[in-house]
Write a protein that holds these residues in place. Sequence first.
Motif, mmCIF file in Angstrom:
data_model
loop_
_atom_site.group_PDB
_atom_site.id
_atom_site.type_symbol
_atom_site.label_atom_id
_atom_site.label_comp_id
_atom_site.label_asym_id
_atom_site.label_seq_id
_atom_site.Cartn_x
_atom_site.Cartn_y
_atom_site.Cartn_z
ATOM 1 N N GLY A 180 0.804 -1.218 0.000
ATOM 2 C CA GLY A 180 0.000 0.000 0.000
ATOM 3 C C GLY A 180 0.835 1.265 0.000
ATOM 4 N N ASP A 181 2.161 1.135 0.081
ATOM 5 C CA ASP A 181 3.067 2.290 0.022
ATOM 6 C C ASP A 181 3.428 2.516 -1.450
ATOM 7 N N LEU A 182 3.101 3.687 -1.973
ATOM 8 C CA LEU A 182 3.239 3.956 -3.403
ATOM 9 C C LEU A 182 4.555 4.619 -3.788
ATOM 10 N N ARG A 183 5.495 4.766 -2.870
ATOM 11 C CA ARG A 183 6.686 5.556 -3.188
ATOM 12 C C ARG A 183 7.542 4.952 -4.300
ATOM 13 N N VAL A 184 7.661 3.648 -4.364
ATOM 14 C CA VAL A 184 8.447 3.038 -5.438
ATOM 15 C C VAL A 184 7.735 3.224 -6.777
ATOM 16 N N HIS A 185 6.428 3.003 -6.789
ATOM 17 C CA HIS A 185 5.673 3.200 -8.030
ATOM 18 C C HIS A 185 5.713 4.662 -8.480
ATOM 19 N N ARG A 186 5.600 5.584 -7.529
ATOM 20 C CA ARG A 186 5.674 7.008 -7.900
ATOM 21 C C ARG A 186 7.061 7.355 -8.435
ATOM 22 N N HIS A 187 8.093 6.767 -7.858
ATOM 23 C CA HIS A 187 9.448 6.976 -8.358
ATOM 24 C C HIS A 187 9.545 6.513 -9.810
ATOM 25 N N PHE A 188 8.958 5.347 -10.097
ATOM 26 C CA PHE A 188 9.009 4.828 -11.464
ATOM 27 C C PHE A 188 8.195 5.712 -12.411
ATOM 28 N N VAL A 189 7.035 6.151 -11.985
ATOM 29 C CA VAL A 189 6.210 7.028 -12.832
ATOM 30 C C VAL A 189 6.969 8.315 -13.144
ATOM 31 N N ASP A 190 7.627 8.885 -12.152
ATOM 32 C CA ASP A 190 8.442 10.090 -12.394
ATOM 33 C C ASP A 190 9.549 9.799 -13.400
ATOM 34 N N LEU A 191 10.170 8.639 -13.279
ATOM 35 C CA LEU A 191 11.231 8.231 -14.211
ATOM 36 C C LEU A 191 10.673 8.150 -15.637
ATOM 37 N N VAL A 192 9.482 7.550 -15.785
ATOM 38 C CA VAL A 192 8.857 7.398 -17.101
ATOM 39 C C VAL A 192 8.547 8.760 -17.707
ATOM 40 N N ARG A 193 7.992 9.647 -16.900
ATOM 41 C CA ARG A 193 7.641 10.978 -17.411
ATOM 42 C C ARG A 193 8.879 11.772 -17.789
ATOM 43 N N GLN A 194 9.954 11.633 -17.026
ATOM 44 C CA GLN A 194 11.190 12.323 -17.369
ATOM 45 C C GLN A 194 11.784 11.764 -18.651
ATOM 46 N N ALA A 195 11.699 10.456 -18.835
ATOM 47 C CA ALA A 195 12.192 9.828 -20.069
ATOM 48 C C ALA A 195 11.424 10.354 -21.271
ATOM 49 N N ASP A 196 10.118 10.584 -21.101
ATOM 50 C CA ASP A 196 9.302 11.119 -22.187
ATOM 51 C C ASP A 196 9.723 12.541 -22.536
ATOM 52 N N VAL A 197 9.993 13.355 -21.493
ATOM 53 C CA VAL A 197 10.459 14.729 -21.713
ATOM 54 C C VAL A 197 11.807 14.721 -22.432
#
Length: 200
Positions: A180-197
Amino acid sequence: MTTIGVLALQGDVREHLGALAECDVLARPVRRPAELDDVDALVVPGGESTAISKLAVTFELLDPIRKRIAEGMPAYGSCAGMIMLASEVLDGRPDQQTFGGIDMTVRRNAFGRQVDSFEDTVDFDGDSLPAVFIRAPWVERTGPGVRVMGRVTGGPAAGRIVAVRQGNLLATAFHPELTGDLRVHRHFVDLVRQADVDAR
């Protein structure tokens, strides 16, 4: 909207889909090459790495996923997913294949059998996270391009590497989708969005 696929061949697919949905991305199961084409990134869930390897061949996904990763697609692997992203696997089956991408050596079932599964806290990128380990691997070697993101903080396995990142690839030996702790998933989502940029 960012679309992240979860490899839906075996393992805890539903839990990853739910965690990603809470991170404000579109999360989709991936079972076919055409579905892989429609996602910006991929999560390889926990489960049984030899089964995932065989099913990836059967569903004609092994080579397409390898190609997308080599071309820079972000990917995150948890537990068995960590094994699937490794360049070298110890204690695996002789015919076991991986997607590769992260220059590391991973030992399968390093923490023991199913009955040895446990919960503990780990240090992940400076944060203390709850972590579930189920027949989990650990990392025995990392290449020069790999950043160690997490280690076990106590017990007989203290100091063992259980989270790494190399470029757009992230892997953990534990299962954040079960806590239920989303910090790893949020880290990955941030990584994905930065890769897109960065790709624009």
